[in-house]
Design a protein around this motif. Structure first.
Motif, PDB file in Angstrom:
ATOM      1  N   ALA A 178       0.821  -1.214   0.000  1.00  0.00           N
ATOM      2  CA  ALA A 178       0.000   0.000   0.000  1.00  0.00           C
ATOM      3  C   ALA A 178       0.856   1.266   0.000  1.00  0.00           C
ATOM      4  O   ALA A 178       0.612   2.199  -0.769  1.00  0.00           O
ATOM      5  CB  ALA A 178      -0.936  -0.002   1.211  1.00  0.00           C
ATOM      6  N   ILE A 179       1.880   1.289   0.863  1.00  0.00           N
ATOM      7  CA  ILE A 179       2.712   2.490   0.982  1.00  0.00           C
ATOM      8  C   ILE A 179       3.947   2.405   0.086  1.00  0.00           C
ATOM      9  O   ILE A 179       4.477   3.414  -0.361  1.00  0.00           O
ATOM     10  CB  ILE A 179       3.141   2.698   2.460  1.00  0.00           C
ATOM     11  CG1 ILE A 179       1.903   2.734   3.359  1.00  0.00           C
ATOM     12  CG2 ILE A 179       3.941   3.984   2.619  1.00  0.00           C
ATOM     13  CD1 ILE A 179       2.211   2.831   4.830  1.00  0.00           C
ATOM     14  N   ASN A 180       4.392   1.165  -0.166  1.00  0.00           N
ATOM     15  CA  ASN A 180       5.564   0.935  -1.015  1.00  0.00           C
ATOM     16  C   ASN A 180       6.802   1.660  -0.481  1.00  0.00           C
ATOM     17  O   ASN A 180       7.452   2.436  -1.187  1.00  0.00           O
ATOM     18  CB  ASN A 180       5.287   1.374  -2.460  1.00  0.00           C
ATOM     19  CG  ASN A 180       6.319   0.825  -3.425  1.00  0.00           C
ATOM     20  OD1 ASN A 180       6.970  -0.186  -3.159  1.00  0.00           O
ATOM     21  ND2 ASN A 180       6.486   1.502  -4.550  1.00  0.00           N
ATOM     22  N   ILE A 181       7.130   1.396   0.791  1.00  0.00           N
ATOM     23  CA  ILE A 181       8.244   2.091   1.451  1.00  0.00           C
ATOM     24  C   ILE A 181       9.588   1.403   1.216  1.00  0.00           C
ATOM     25  O   ILE A 181      10.621   1.900   1.652  1.00  0.00           O
ATOM     26  CB  ILE A 181       7.988   2.219   2.971  1.00  0.00           C
ATOM     27  CG1 ILE A 181       7.867   0.825   3.615  1.00  0.00           C
ATOM     28  CG2 ILE A 181       6.747   3.049   3.233  1.00  0.00           C
ATOM     29  CD1 ILE A 181       7.705   0.862   5.117  1.00  0.00           C
ATOM     30  N   PHE A 182       9.586   0.246   0.527  1.00  0.00           N
ATOM     31  CA  PHE A 182      10.819  -0.492   0.308  1.00  0.00           C
ATOM     32  C   PHE A 182      11.259  -0.397  -1.152  1.00  0.00           C
ATOM     33  O   PHE A 182      10.429  -0.322  -2.049  1.00  0.00           O
ATOM     34  CB  PHE A 182      10.646  -1.965   0.693  1.00  0.00           C
ATOM     35  CG  PHE A 182      10.220  -2.175   2.120  1.00  0.00           C
ATOM     36  CD1 PHE A 182      11.149  -2.153   3.148  1.00  0.00           C
ATOM     37  CD2 PHE A 182       8.888  -2.382   2.428  1.00  0.00           C
ATOM     38  CE1 PHE A 182      10.761  -2.348   4.458  1.00  0.00           C
ATOM     39  CE2 PHE A 182       8.481  -2.582   3.741  1.00  0.00           C
ATOM     40  CZ  PHE A 182       9.423  -2.563   4.755  1.00  0.00           C
ATOM     41  N   LYS A 183      12.552  -0.426  -1.379  1.00  0.00           N
ATOM     42  CA  LYS A 183      13.082  -0.392  -2.736  1.00  0.00           C
ATOM     43  C   LYS A 183      13.067  -1.773  -3.381  1.00  0.00           C
ATOM     44  O   LYS A 183      12.946  -1.894  -4.598  1.00  0.00           O
ATOM     45  CB  LYS A 183      14.518   0.157  -2.726  1.00  0.00           C
ATOM     46  CG  LYS A 183      14.618   1.639  -2.395  1.00  0.00           C
ATOM     47  CD  LYS A 183      16.064   2.113  -2.506  1.00  0.00           C
ATOM     48  CE  LYS A 183      16.173   3.608  -2.218  1.00  0.00           C
ATOM     49  NZ  LYS A 183      17.577   4.083  -2.319  1.00  0.00           N
ATOM     50  N   VAL A 184      13.236  -2.802  -2.570  1.00  0.00           N
ATOM     51  CA  VAL A 184      13.279  -4.161  -3.104  1.00  0.00           C
ATOM     52  C   VAL A 184      11.927  -4.495  -3.735  1.00  0.00           C
ATOM     53  O   VAL A 184      10.878  -4.087  -3.230  1.00  0.00           O
ATOM     54  CB  VAL A 184      13.619  -5.168  -1.980  1.00  0.00           C
ATOM     55  CG1 VAL A 184      12.562  -5.150  -0.888  1.00  0.00           C
ATOM     56  CG2 VAL A 184      13.775  -6.575  -2.540  1.00  0.00           C
ATOM     57  N   PRO A 185      11.920  -5.188  -4.879  1.00  0.00           N
ATOM     58  CA  PRO A 185      10.654  -5.585  -5.504  1.00  0.00           C
ATOM     59  C   PRO A 185       9.740  -6.294  -4.509  1.00  0.00           C
ATOM     60  O   PRO A 185      10.203  -7.087  -3.691  1.00  0.00           O
ATOM     61  CB  PRO A 185      11.104  -6.529  -6.626  1.00  0.00           C
ATOM     62  CG  PRO A 185      12.491  -6.063  -6.970  1.00  0.00           C
ATOM     63  CD  PRO A 185      13.091  -5.615  -5.669  1.00  0.00           C
ATOM     64  N   SER A 186       8.449  -5.992  -4.586  1.00  0.00           N
ATOM     65  CA  SER A 186       7.490  -6.448  -3.568  1.00  0.00           C
ATOM     66  C   SER A 186       7.558  -7.942  -3.308  1.00  0.00           C
ATOM     67  O   SER A 186       7.620  -8.388  -2.158  1.00  0.00           O
ATOM     68  CB  SER A 186       6.069  -6.050  -3.991  1.00  0.00           C
ATOM     69  OG  SER A 186       5.940  -4.658  -4.075  1.00  0.00           O
ATOM     70  N   PHE A 187       7.549  -8.758  -4.370  1.00  0.00           N
ATOM     71  CA  PHE A 187       7.502 -10.208  -4.179  1.00  0.00           C
ATOM     72  C   PHE A 187       8.787 -10.738  -3.546  1.00  0.00           C
ATOM     73  O   PHE A 187       8.785 -11.786  -2.933  1.00  0.00           O
ATOM     74  CB  PHE A 187       7.256 -10.913  -5.514  1.00  0.00           C
ATOM     75  CG  PHE A 187       6.855 -12.355  -5.359  1.00  0.00           C
ATOM     76  CD1 PHE A 187       5.558 -12.685  -5.012  1.00  0.00           C
ATOM     77  CD2 PHE A 187       7.771 -13.377  -5.551  1.00  0.00           C
ATOM     78  CE1 PHE A 187       5.174 -14.016  -4.848  1.00  0.00           C
ATOM     79  CE2 PHE A 187       7.403 -14.703  -5.400  1.00  0.00           C
ATOM     80  CZ  PHE A 187       6.095 -15.017  -5.049  1.00  0.00           C
ATOM     81  N   ARG A 188       9.883  -9.986  -3.681  1.00  0.00           N
ATOM     82  CA  ARG A 188      11.152 -10.416  -3.107  1.00  0.00           C
ATOM     83  C   ARG A 188      11.416  -9.790  -1.739  1.00  0.00           C
ATOM     84  O   ARG A 188      12.431 -10.072  -1.115  1.00  0.00           O
ATOM     85  CB  ARG A 188      12.301 -10.057  -4.061  1.00  0.00           C
ATOM     86  CG  ARG A 188      12.187 -10.730  -5.411  1.00  0.00           C
ATOM     87  CD  ARG A 188      13.409 -10.482  -6.272  1.00  0.00           C
ATOM     88  NE  ARG A 188      13.300 -11.137  -7.568  1.00  0.00           N
ATOM     89  CZ  ARG A 188      14.288 -11.236  -8.447  1.00  0.00           C
ATOM     90  NH1 ARG A 188      15.465 -10.693  -8.164  1.00  0.00           N
ATOM     91  NH2 ARG A 188      14.116 -11.842  -9.594  1.00  0.00           N
ATOM     92  N   ASN A 189      10.496  -8.948  -1.291  1.00  0.00           N
ATOM     93  CA  ASN A 189      10.677  -8.312   0.006  1.00  0.00           C
ATOM     94  C   ASN A 189      10.706  -9.370   1.097  1.00  0.00           C
ATOM     95  O   ASN A 189       9.920 -10.319   1.083  1.00  0.00           O
ATOM     96  CB  ASN A 189       9.533  -7.320   0.240  1.00  0.00           C
ATOM     97  CG  ASN A 189       9.791  -6.438   1.452  1.00  0.00           C
ATOM     98  OD1 ASN A 189       9.689  -6.880   2.575  1.00  0.00           O
ATOM     99  ND2 ASN A 189      10.122  -5.188   1.191  1.00  0.00           N
ATOM    100  N   ILE A 190      11.583  -9.198   2.067  1.00  0.00           N
ATOM    101  CA  ILE A 190      11.759 -10.201   3.112  1.00  0.00           C
ATOM    102  C   ILE A 190      10.484 -10.384   3.921  1.00  0.00           C
ATOM    103  O   ILE A 190      10.226 -11.475   4.450  1.00  0.00           O
ATOM    104  CB  ILE A 190      12.950  -9.818   4.035  1.00  0.00           C
ATOM    105  CG1 ILE A 190      13.347 -11.007   4.921  1.00  0.00           C
ATOM    106  CG2 ILE A 190      12.623  -8.590   4.865  1.00  0.00           C
ATOM    107  CD1 ILE A 190      13.846 -12.197   4.150  1.00  0.00           C
ATOM    108  N   ILE A 191       9.651  -9.351   4.010  1.00  0.00           N
ATOM    109  CA  ILE A 191       8.377  -9.473   4.735  1.00  0.00           C
ATOM    110  C   ILE A 191       7.438 -10.424   3.999  1.00  0.00           C
ATOM    111  O   ILE A 191       6.782 -11.284   4.604  1.00  0.00           O
ATOM    112  CB  ILE A 191       7.725  -8.092   4.924  1.00  0.00           C
ATOM    113  CG1 ILE A 191       8.574  -7.244   5.864  1.00  0.00           C
ATOM    114  CG2 ILE A 191       6.304  -8.222   5.477  1.00  0.00           C
ATOM    115  CD1 ILE A 191       8.103  -5.820   6.019  1.00  0.00           C
ATOM    116  N   VAL A 192       7.364 -10.287   2.678  1.00  0.00           N
ATOM    117  CA  VAL A 192       6.530 -11.185   1.876  1.00  0.00           C
ATOM    118  C   VAL A 192       7.090 -12.605   1.943  1.00  0.00           C
ATOM    119  O   VAL A 192       6.329 -13.582   2.054  1.00  0.00           O
ATOM    120  CB  VAL A 192       6.443 -10.694   0.425  1.00  0.00           C
ATOM    121  CG1 VAL A 192       5.631 -11.660  -0.435  1.00  0.00           C
ATOM    122  CG2 VAL A 192       5.818  -9.297   0.374  1.00  0.00           C
TER     123      VAL A 192
END
Length: 340
Positions: A178-192
């Motif tokens: 929603a906010i897109n606060i990370f630079k890493v691509p969404s699907f590769r984000n460590i949270i995901v």
């Protein structure tokens, strides 16, 4: 905890083997000149992302199955290091030397300080920040390493209350999507990635629901096929589709692993990490030699690529096993107090 019996965990090996083969097929068609592609893309997400989601869930499931309680952090972390880094370093060095020869320079990846990313096994994960010395392992190796480092804390909170991490994930997903606060691509984000990993842990805690309830399995299959064919405008639908595939493969594995095919899937599963290390480079080298467009020539080449990758991984696994069982490595383990 409804923990599954040791004798019944073979279905996870089946799922892991399917992911290993699936990743080979997906990356093969990523580089293939063929217009017809198999196991490449669904209506909502690529098959590669699906297999990676399942792989993260498998990692969470297996880790929690074996380490629902951690009695020694030193032994836990050393065993994780031992399972990843010796194999990673040897494989990385092989292709590092190849690139030195190709580029005719030692520091072909830029600033030598970037070797630190490789030292910690996260060069692929942080590849989006710019060139470094990444050669093998794919981006998800770095994610797995980060999750392994965090696992004792994750496990502690999970055993306290499963909703603690779930609450964190809700906030994290808002930040990612929603906010897109990370630079890493969404699907590769460590949270995901943690979301998939955590789903695997939950599947072990409630094993009867995920592995033995065939109504859940049939419903998962129906929804999965639907999502393969119909686009659904929901940002996390691809990951949910991966969760359904995880359930399908595990329940299918309960039956498959009772057949004579069990030994084949166990062999692939046992060497799956080496498959992930080598598969991309094997594919690139084979398709560099020949890359036909005719689908009828592509299929035999795909079969050959899978066989070569599995064979290379098998013999590499034998080599790593020899290294880890050597007298020198055994002495190091005893000195560190990690020999069990």
């Amino acid at each position: 905890m409804e923990k599954i019996e040791k004798k019944n965990i073979d279905h996870i090996s089946f799922a892991r083997a399917c992911c290993a083969i699936g990743i080979i097929i997906y990356h093969f068609f990523c580089h293939s000149n063929s217009n017809l592609k198999f196991l490449y893309e669904t209506a909502n997400i690529s098959w590669g992302s699906l297999f990676v989601t399942v792989f993260f869930s498998i990692s969470g499931a297996v880790l929690y199955y074996n380490y629902s309680d951690i009695h020694s952090l030193k032994i836990f972390y050393f065993k994780r290091w031992k399972s990843i880094f010796p194999a990673f370093y040897f494989c990385w060095f092989i292709f590092f030397i190849e690139k030195v020869v190709i580029y005719r320079q030692l520091f072909w990846g830029g600033n030598p300080l970037k070797f630190l990313l490789t030292l910690f096994g996260v060069d692929g994960y942080f590849g989006y920040l710019g060139p470094n010395y990444y050669t093998v392992g794919e981006w998800f190796l770095g994610s797995i390493i980060i999750l392994y480092v965090l696992y004792p804390l994750i496990c502690f909170l999970f055993n306290k209350n499963i909703f603690i991490i779930l609450g964190f994930l809700v906030l994290g997903y808002i930040g990612v999507y929603a906010i897109n606060i990370f630079k890493v691509p969404s699907f590769r984000n460590i949270i995901v990635c943690l979301g998939s990993f955590y789903f695997g842990m939950i599947s072990i805690k409630y094993a009867k629901v995920f592995y033995k309830n065939y109504i859940i399995g049939i419903c998962s299959l129906i929804v999965f096929v639907f999502l393969c064919l119909i686009k659904v405008p929901l940002i996390i639908i691809g990951q949910l589709q991966g969760f359904f595939l995880f359930i399908i493969l595990n329940q299918l594995g309960v039956f498959i692993m009772q057949t004579k095919l069990k030994s084949i899937f166990n062999l692939i599963s046992t060497n799956s990490f080496y498959v992930f290390l080598f598969q991309h480079m094997v594919i690139v080298h084979i398709l560099y030699i020949v890359n036909p467009t005719n689908f009828y020539f592509v299929i035999p080449l795909l079969v050959l690529t899978v066989l070569v990758t599995v064979l290379v991984s098998f013999f590499y696994g034998k080599f790593i096993k020899y290294i880890l069982s050597s007298k020198m490595f055994t002495i190091v383990e005893k000195k560190l107090g990690t020999k069990i």
